[in-house]
Scaffold this motif. Structure first.
Motif, PDB file in Angstrom:
ATOM      1  N   GLY A  85       0.798  -1.212   0.000  1.00  0.00           N
ATOM      2  CA  GLY A  85       0.000   0.000   0.000  1.00  0.00           C
ATOM      3  C   GLY A  85       0.828   1.258   0.000  1.00  0.00           C
ATOM      4  O   GLY A  85       0.344   2.326   0.354  1.00  0.00           O
ATOM      5  N   GLY A  86       2.100   1.163  -0.368  1.00  0.00           N
ATOM      6  CA  GLY A  86       2.991   2.315  -0.265  1.00  0.00           C
ATOM      7  C   GLY A  86       2.767   3.358  -1.330  1.00  0.00           C
ATOM      8  O   GLY A  86       3.115   4.518  -1.149  1.00  0.00           O
ATOM      9  N   GLY A  87       2.167   3.000  -2.483  1.00  0.00           N
ATOM     10  CA  GLY A  87       1.967   3.971  -3.540  1.00  0.00           C
ATOM     11  C   GLY A  87       3.291   4.395  -4.143  1.00  0.00           C
ATOM     12  O   GLY A  87       4.312   3.731  -4.032  1.00  0.00           O
ATOM     13  N   LEU A  88       3.267   5.558  -4.801  1.00  0.00           N
ATOM     14  CA  LEU A  88       4.484   6.108  -5.419  1.00  0.00           C
ATOM     15  C   LEU A  88       5.076   7.139  -4.465  1.00  0.00           C
ATOM     16  O   LEU A  88       4.976   8.350  -4.687  1.00  0.00           O
ATOM     17  N   ARG A  89       5.700   6.660  -3.407  1.00  0.00           N
ATOM     18  CA  ARG A  89       6.229   7.558  -2.383  1.00  0.00           C
ATOM     19  C   ARG A  89       7.643   7.996  -2.757  1.00  0.00           C
ATOM     20  O   ARG A  89       8.531   7.172  -2.975  1.00  0.00           O
ATOM     21  N   VAL A  90       7.809   9.309  -2.802  1.00  0.00           N
ATOM     22  CA  VAL A  90       9.105   9.906  -3.109  1.00  0.00           C
ATOM     23  C   VAL A  90       9.468  10.857  -1.976  1.00  0.00           C
ATOM     24  O   VAL A  90       8.621  11.260  -1.178  1.00  0.00           O
ATOM     25  N   HIS A  91      10.767  11.194  -1.912  1.00  0.00           N
ATOM     26  CA  HIS A  91      11.224  12.195  -0.941  1.00  0.00           C
ATOM     27  C   HIS A  91      11.066  13.554  -1.615  1.00  0.00           C
ATOM     28  O   HIS A  91      11.922  13.980  -2.383  1.00  0.00           O
ATOM     29  N   GLY A  92       9.950  14.213  -1.324  1.00  0.00           N
ATOM     30  CA  GLY A  92       9.635  15.390  -2.116  1.00  0.00           C
ATOM     31  C   GLY A  92       9.120  16.557  -1.314  1.00  0.00           C
ATOM     32  O   GLY A  92       8.775  16.454  -0.131  1.00  0.00           O
ATOM     33  N   TRP A  93       9.068  17.697  -2.006  1.00  0.00           N
ATOM     34  CA  TRP A  93       8.493  18.932  -1.495  1.00  0.00           C
ATOM     35  C   TRP A  93       7.125  19.069  -2.143  1.00  0.00           C
ATOM     36  O   TRP A  93       7.017  19.164  -3.364  1.00  0.00           O
ATOM     37  N   GLU A  94       6.069  19.060  -1.349  1.00  0.00           N
ATOM     38  CA  GLU A  94       4.728  19.020  -1.902  1.00  0.00           C
ATOM     39  C   GLU A  94       4.461  20.200  -2.836  1.00  0.00           C
ATOM     40  O   GLU A  94       3.908  20.030  -3.935  1.00  0.00           O
ATOM     41  N   ALA A  95       4.854  21.401  -2.419  1.00  0.00           N
ATOM     42  CA  ALA A  95       4.636  22.573  -3.277  1.00  0.00           C
ATOM     43  C   ALA A  95       5.420  22.460  -4.574  1.00  0.00           C
ATOM     44  O   ALA A  95       4.935  22.842  -5.651  1.00  0.00           O
ATOM     45  N   GLY A  96       6.631  21.917  -4.511  1.00  0.00           N
ATOM     46  CA  GLY A  96       7.435  21.764  -5.720  1.00  0.00           C
ATOM     47  C   GLY A  96       6.847  20.761  -6.688  1.00  0.00           C
ATOM     48  O   GLY A  96       6.827  20.991  -7.910  1.00  0.00           O
ATOM     49  N   LEU A  97       6.366  19.621  -6.173  1.00  0.00           N
ATOM     50  CA  LEU A  97       5.745  18.624  -7.060  1.00  0.00           C
ATOM     51  C   LEU A  97       4.438  19.144  -7.648  1.00  0.00           C
ATOM     52  O   LEU A  97       4.081  18.811  -8.787  1.00  0.00           O
ATOM     53  N   ARG A  98       3.741  19.970  -6.891  1.00  0.00           N
ATOM     54  CA  ARG A  98       2.531  20.572  -7.437  1.00  0.00           C
ATOM     55  C   ARG A  98       2.887  21.550  -8.569  1.00  0.00           C
ATOM     56  O   ARG A  98       2.167  21.634  -9.573  1.00  0.00           O
ATOM     57  N   ILE A  99       4.000  22.275  -8.419  1.00  0.00           N
ATOM     58  CA  ILE A  99       4.469  23.163  -9.490  1.00  0.00           C
ATOM     59  C   ILE A  99       4.745  22.352 -10.760  1.00  0.00           C
ATOM     60  O   ILE A  99       4.386  22.759 -11.876  1.00  0.00           O
ATOM     61  N   VAL A 100       5.381  21.191 -10.591  1.00  0.00           N
ATOM     62  CA  VAL A 100       5.687  20.329 -11.738  1.00  0.00           C
ATOM     63  C   VAL A 100       4.401  19.932 -12.458  1.00  0.00           C
ATOM     64  O   VAL A 100       4.263  20.089 -13.683  1.00  0.00           O
ATOM     65  N   CYS A 101       3.440  19.390 -11.702  1.00  0.00           N
ATOM     66  CA  CYS A 101       2.211  18.888 -12.331  1.00  0.00           C
ATOM     67  C   CYS A 101       1.397  20.023 -12.949  1.00  0.00           C
ATOM     68  O   CYS A 101       0.873  19.897 -14.072  1.00  0.00           O
ATOM     69  N   ASP A 102       1.276  21.149 -12.237  1.00  0.00           N
ATOM     70  CA  ASP A 102       0.498  22.277 -12.772  1.00  0.00           C
ATOM     71  C   ASP A 102       1.090  22.791 -14.076  1.00  0.00           C
ATOM     72  O   ASP A 102       0.358  23.045 -15.052  1.00  0.00           O
ATOM     73  N   ASN A 103       2.406  22.953 -14.122  1.00  0.00           N
ATOM     74  CA  ASN A 103       3.025  23.517 -15.315  1.00  0.00           C
ATOM     75  C   ASN A 103       3.018  22.544 -16.485  1.00  0.00           C
ATOM     76  O   ASN A 103       2.863  22.952 -17.645  1.00  0.00           O
ATOM     77  N   LEU A 104       3.177  21.260 -16.193  1.00  0.00           N
ATOM     78  CA  LEU A 104       3.101  20.282 -17.282  1.00  0.00           C
ATOM     79  C   LEU A 104       1.696  20.267 -17.907  1.00  0.00           C
ATOM     80  O   LEU A 104       1.544  20.264 -19.139  1.00  0.00           O
ATOM     81  N   LEU A 105       0.685  20.267 -17.062  1.00  0.00           N
ATOM     82  CA  LEU A 105      -0.672  20.241 -17.592  1.00  0.00           C
ATOM     83  C   LEU A 105      -1.017  21.553 -18.287  1.00  0.00           C
ATOM     84  O   LEU A 105      -1.679  21.565 -19.336  1.00  0.00           O
ATOM     85  N   ALA A 106      -0.584  22.697 -17.721  1.00  0.00           N
ATOM     86  CA  ALA A 106      -0.862  23.984 -18.355  1.00  0.00           C
ATOM     87  C   ALA A 106      -0.158  24.087 -19.700  1.00  0.00           C
ATOM     88  O   ALA A 106      -0.727  24.593 -20.686  1.00  0.00           O
ATOM     89  N   ASN A 107       1.087  23.603 -19.765  1.00  0.00           N
ATOM     90  CA  ASN A 107       1.818  23.632 -21.033  1.00  0.00           C
ATOM     91  C   ASN A 107       1.123  22.774 -22.086  1.00  0.00           C
ATOM     92  O   ASN A 107       0.990  23.166 -23.260  1.00  0.00           O
ATOM     93  N   ALA A 108       0.650  21.603 -21.669  1.00  0.00           N
ATOM     94  CA  ALA A 108      -0.046  20.727 -22.612  1.00  0.00           C
ATOM     95  C   ALA A 108      -1.372  21.327 -23.041  1.00  0.00           C
ATOM     96  O   ALA A 108      -1.792  21.199 -24.204  1.00  0.00           O
TER      97      ALA A 108
END
Length: 505
Positions: A365-388
């Motif tokens: 049940g671990g999912g895709l767990r990474v050592h991350g910064w939540e705000a930074g990963l949200r920046i990644v996803c938002d910009n990728l989707l906005a660019n697309a």
């Protein structure tokens, strides 16, 4: 008193220890001496009492013979026994009384005749007692001479007989206390100076430290004294933290300068456009409605571009200054799902499909767990989707975006596919550069730069390829999954996305 306080505060540790020892050791000597004096006095008193018992045992036969001679009226025998009795008494006082209490003989040191002497205990089991008379103290041992016609024998010795010995011990104690003050002070000062020498060397090394060198120039060598070595370690740790703070401050200042320079450079063109359009409106108040509407639309576009540019630069600077404490275990699916929901709210026209491949959530049940910064990963996803959403569609058709998440070889893989014109192979590396955009792009040219920055902070990779359909564009991001018991790697030491013009994905 006020003037003496600074001198006292600046007194060396060795001097403080020496003064403390010079005051404390004599007090300890006096205390020990008082205890010793009491023990000596007790021992001398016990010796005196033993002496009285021995004398009583020695003169008891002569006392018994004297009483018999006195009762029988044998004067010559009485005189001889009296002389023998006093000779056997040596240096103690002797008093003999008959059964009626009449004095038979006495000699040697003795309390006055008015003194009340103790009566012998039954069976002569009693010990010496102290009698006070004429301002003096006496140790008196009473013995019953005979059982049939009992008389009493008193053996007496002044308590002051032990005073010379007690006085001698007391004098030696006082001399020892007087000599202990300077001797203990000097010895303590010498030992303290030797013990604090490593501390003094540490202080001189710290005082001579070049502030520009920091912890690297401290170079403490172990002294073998635990407290000094612990203090040196604490100083090195403080210097290291100071160096880290200086580096962070320098990085923040450099980022601020770069932000100002980049904003000044990139805002010049839209600001000039705004100024031109405002000048036209001001100079031609009678413009036709169609031309005025066109200029107003241009003003709105320039205003939006300014806001987008400033927001992107601020976000880029935030990524350059993020601290390691902001990172922690995080499921990559959470920011991805939030970014999809936000895009659907703001742009309902694109069709976004989120795919979760088999193995997204394993048996644990671990999912895709990474050592991350939540705000930074949200920046990644938002910009990728906005660019697309902006570039990933064909003319006249809404964008179709496919977001995929799966794990592969210990990595979390996030893909964003679109059905747009795609990106030529020769331009794929440049899309992550600052302010790189197509001629007709309405964006700031920092969206994919932000993606590349955050991927680098998360120690991942970002690449531009083609989707499986062969048309459009795929941007693929790979981030390391959190491994059990694996050490957490620190953030990259060189972060200069707002200052550099290129990125490596």
């Amino acid at each position: 008193m006020t003037g003496a306080t600074p001198a006292l505060r600046s007194m060396s540790l060795a001097t403080r220890i020496a003064i403390g020892a010079a005051l404390l050791v004599p007090l300890l000597v006096l205390g020990t001496g008082a205890l010793l004096l009491g023990l000596v006095t007790h021992d001398l008193r016990a010796q005196q009492d033993t002496k009285l018992r021995d004398r009583a045992d020695a003169v008891l036969p002569a006392s018994r013979a004297l009483l018999n001679a006195t009762q029988q009226g044998r004067l010559r025998v009485e005189q001889n026994q009296r002389r023998n009795l006093l000779d056997d008494a040596l240096d103690v006082g002797i008093r003999v009384a008959d059964a009626n209490g009449n004095l038979v003989t006495q000699g040697g040191p003795m309390p006055g005749p008015a003194s009340v002497l103790p009566q012998p205990a039954h069976g002569n089991t009693g010990g010496p007692v102290t009698v006070h008379a004429q301002g003096r103290a006496w140790r008196v041992l009473a013995r019953q001479v005979t059982d049939v016609d009992p008389g009493t024998l008193w053996v007496v010795a002044p308590v002051s007989a032990t005073d010379p010995q007690v006085d001698a011990v007391r004098g030696r104690i006082l001399w020892a206390a007087v000599l202990a003050a300077p001797v203990s002070g000097l010895l303590s000062y010498a030992l303290a100076r030797r013990a604090t020498a490593p501390l003094s060397r540490l202080g001189r090394r710290a005082a001579a430290l070049d502030p520009r060198a920091g912890a690297a120039d401290f170079g403490h060598r172990r002294s073998g004294i635990r407290e000094v070595d612990e203090l040196a370690v604490a100083l090195e740790s403080a210097l290291a933290r100071y160096d880290e703070q200086v580096a962070r401050t320098g990085q923040a200042l450099e980022t601020a300068r770069s932000f100002s320079a980049a904003a000044s450079h990139e805002l010049r063109t839209p600001l000039m456009g705004l100024q031109t359009n405002l000048d036209v409106l001001s100079a031609h108040p009678d413009l036709p409605p169609g031309d005025r509407a066109e200029i107003t639309a241009d003003l709105r576009d320039d205003h939006r571009r300014l806001l987008d540019l400033l927001t992107a630069l601020r976000t880029l600077a935030r990524g350059d200054l993020v601290e390691e404490e902001a990172f922690g275990p995080l499921d990559l699916a959470e920011p991805a799902a939030a970014a999809v929901a936000e895009l659907r709210r703001r742009r309902p026209e694109p069709a976004v499909i989120a795919l979760a491949a088999p193995g997204l959530t394993g048996p644990d049940g671990g999912g895709l767990r990474v050592h991350g910064w939540e705000a930074g990963l949200r920046i990644v996803c938002d910009n990728l989707l906005a660019n697309a959403a902006v570039h990933g569609h064909r003319p006249g058709l809404p964008a179709r975006i496919v977001l995929g998440l799966h794990r592969e070889a210990g990595q979390a893989v996030l893909t964003v596919d679109d059905d747009g014109p795609g990106i030529p192979v020769e331009d794929r590396a440049a899309v992550f550069d600052r302010f790189h955009r197509r001629r007709d792009s309405p964006g700031s040219g920092l969206g994919l730069t932000l993606v590349a920055q955050q991927v680098a902070l998360h120690r991942g990779t970002v690449t531009v390829t083609e989707p499986p359909s062969g048309s459009g564009c795929r941007i693929e991001i790979r981030l390391p999954l959190v491994a059990p018991d694996a050490p957490t790697l620190p953030l990259p030491t060189r972060r200069h996305w707002i200052r550099s013009t290129g990125a490596s994905g």
